[in-house]
Write a protein that holds these residues in place. Structure first.
Motif: not given
Length: 203
Positions: A39-44, A53-58, A114-125, A150-153
């Motif tokens: 498994s691999h993941a990258f978290i901003d 705010i997270r940008r998640v890829w795994h 997911s059975d493939e790589p996915i990317a998502r944005i999560e906003i916890d409040h 907005a998140v990428n900015a």
């Protein structure tokens, strides 16, 4: 010319193997069959006050979180790339495709697969007053683009102050690729470039 210090605490975390399951476990998630494949993941992640705010890829992964009164945040999710499924509460599993937007109230059980790589944005409040109940809408392109932009900015603003790196999910959307940005390595080739997080974990 000096730049004002951002109030956001930003960190970037590359993960591999057991680190992926451990990162999610520390946040209340269980990775199902985490040992079945590499498994691999990258978290901003950017944090200010009670907003995260997270940008998640795994890579392919199944995650579940039980219903719990200890969950402190509602979560708004924008599914950016890849296909998967989500189950919230007692509802049956529903497909997740790019530009889906969903709202997961605190305390609700939720599971992703997911059975493939996915990317998502999560906003916890963590606000005490919740605006609404759970929802999941398909193809909500305008909302998805607005939130993603907005998140990428936010992360781009941090980079312009010298934070460095980033942009993986933004590039993923533009290029149609499920790989993260080139400066973090390509998990499909087994390479990994360790980076020091931009800010120390909050404590």
């Amino acid at each position: 010319m000096s730049h004002s210090r951002s109030p956001w605490r930003v960190r970037r975390v590359p993960l591999e193997g057991r680190e992926v399951a451990e990162w999610f476990r520390m946040r209340g998630w269980t990775a199902i069959d985490a040992e079945a494949a590499a498994s691999h993941a990258f978290i901003d992640e950017a944090i200010v006050a009670d907003v995260t705010i997270r940008r998640v890829w795994h890579t392919a992964l199944a995650l579940s979180r039980p219903a719990s009164g200890e969950t402190e945040s509602d979560t708004l999710v924008v599914h950016v790339a890849g296909a998967g499924t989500v189950r919230i509460g007692d509802a049956p599993p529903a497909a997740l495709v790019p530009d889906d937007v969903l709202f997961v109230p605190r305390g609700e059980a939720v599971a992703y697969r997911s059975d493939e790589p996915i990317a998502r944005i999560e906003i916890d409040h963590g606000a005490r007053d919740r605006a609404g109940d759970l929802f999941h809408v398909h193809g909500e392109l305008v909302s998805a683009v607005m939130i993603t932009s907005a998140v990428n900015a936010l992360f781009h603003a941090h980079d312009s102050r010298g934070g460095g790196g980033g942009g993986g999910i933004q590039r993923c959307r533009r290029s149609g690729s499920l790989a993260p940005s080139a400066d973090r390595g390509d998990p499909r080739r087994g390479s990994r470039h360790r980076q020091t997080p931009d800010a120390a974990p909050p404590g």
